[in-house]
Design an enzyme around this catalytic site. Structure first.
Site: not given
Ligand SMILES: *Cc1c(COP(=O)(O)O)cnc(C)c1O
Length: 361
Positions: A102, A172, A196
């Site tokens: 990511w 993020d 999540k």
């Molecule tokens: C799941 C995840 C993403 C991707 O998220 P989407 O909503 O599917 O675009 C990005 N960064 C992290 C840390 C994630 O766990």
């Protein structure tokens, strides 16, 4: 059928009381005679849901007044582009720490818009640690400095934040938001895909310092401009109404049933140590991450034998412990134990692993 213990990395388990409440309100939300899925997003009744969600998020996370909360769509992945479009407008440079897929995607997307620099990476050891950061290697005039606070795939997390001075720190937090208190004032932007730890898929939450809004590049699509959403209280277009409603219920659960993020953290630490303590003693299983950087949310582990890993995943699934297969890029197993995973789920998983170890040692 009994509910399974779902260790999915996302979309993932939601608190049972939240699901029950949503079920009880499915046909008639608080006497409105409609489901939340059906109501106009411009109605008074929906306004109280989205406003209530925002104020609960502000309260639970102690978000300072000079930050905007935006309820968007497009996933955390869209933020990889929104960030450079909105923020890379001074020097045109940004710094990145590569701690997994990511973080790397955020870096690659920004590289399409400006000069993205890698200040450190843990790729050399399959992202099994958080690299040491040397502030003298940071770009002093960068428009932002990006980290992925918890690395969902590899199971690492930051336990201290980089000192970026006046450069806005952007994180993020998709897989760790609401898992413990976080000092929002240390960041320029926090963003998370909700699926999540917050809500079902479809909602992306952005928490952004006000002064970072309003400088987007001319080419920025209207829908990718933070100002569009900030000026319209996340109602420029139809927001992901139902996800926002569930997010509100999840926040009520954290506030009223758990007792806030300090308590949430204690529970999460307890759950994670149950599994880590077992892994550290096990003769069959072992964790893949260096101890000091271990995530509280995503716990990868292996036996060292791919066939045995597959056998374990198969037997675990049959026993009601689902989605334990590791990410396709790393193999082995991964237990994601987000806020809503009850402690019994982890206790029972450890018991199951112990029995498997005895049988297969
Ligand atoms: C799941 C995840 C993403 C991707 O998220 P989407 O909503 O599917 O675009 C990005 N960064 C992290 C840390 C994630 O766990």
């Amino acid at each position: 059928m009994a509910r399974v213990y779902n260790f999915s990395a996302g979309p993932s388990v939601l608190p049972e009381s939240v699901l029950k409440k949503a079920a009880s309100q499915m046909l008639d939300y608080e006497g409105s005679g409609q489901s939340v899925m059906e109501m106009s997003h411009r109605s008074k009744v929906y306004e109280s849901i989205i406003k209530g969600c925002e104020s609960l998020l502000r309260e639970v996370m102690s978000i300072p007044d000079n930050y905007k909360v935006l309820f968007l769509q497009g996933g955390a992945s869209s933020q990889f582009a929104m960030l450079p479009l909105n923020l890379m407008n001074g020097s045109g440079k940004a710094d990145f720490v590569i701690t997994g897929q990511w973080a790397n995607k955020a870096y690659q997307e920004a590289a399409r818009y400006g000069q993205s620099n890698i200040v450190a990476s843990s790729k050399d050891k399959t992202f099994s640690y958080i690299p040491e950061l040397d502030p003298s290697s940071f770009t002093s005039d960068a428009d932002y400095f990006h980290i992925c606070l918890n690395n969902t795939i590899y199971g690492t997390r930051y336990t201290s934040l980089p000192e970026t001075g006046s450069v806005p720190l952007v994180a993020d937090v998709s897989s760790c938001v609401l898992s413990q208190p976080i000092d929002v004032s240390r960041f320029g932007v926090l963003y998370a895909g909700a699926q999540k730890n917050m809500a079902p898929a479809g909602l992306t939450v952005v928490i952004i310092r006000e002064d970072l809004i309003g400088n987007a590049r001319d080419i920025t699509p209207t829908m990718f401009n933070y100002q569009t959403h900030s000026d319209n209280d996340s109602m420029y277009n139809t927001p992901p109404c139902y996800s926002i409603y569930i997010c509100k219920l999840v926040l009520e659960w954290i506030k009223n049933e758990i007792g806030g993020l300090e308590k949430m953290k204690v529970i999460n630490e307890k759950k994670a140590s149950l599994l880590y303590d077992f892994l550290d003693l096990s003769k069959l299983f072992r964790g893949t991450v260096v101890k000091k950087d271990r995530s509280l949310m995503n716990i990868p582990f292996i036996t060292g034998d791919e066939e045995l890993d597959a056998k374990f995943v198969k037997q675990a699934t049959a026993a009601g412990f689902i989605n334990l297969k590791g990410h396709r890029s790393v193999g082995g197993m991964r237990a994601s134990i987000y806020n809503a995973m009850p402690i019994e789920g982890v206790e029972k998983l450890v018991k199951f692993m112990k029995a498997f170890e005895v049988e297969n040692a």
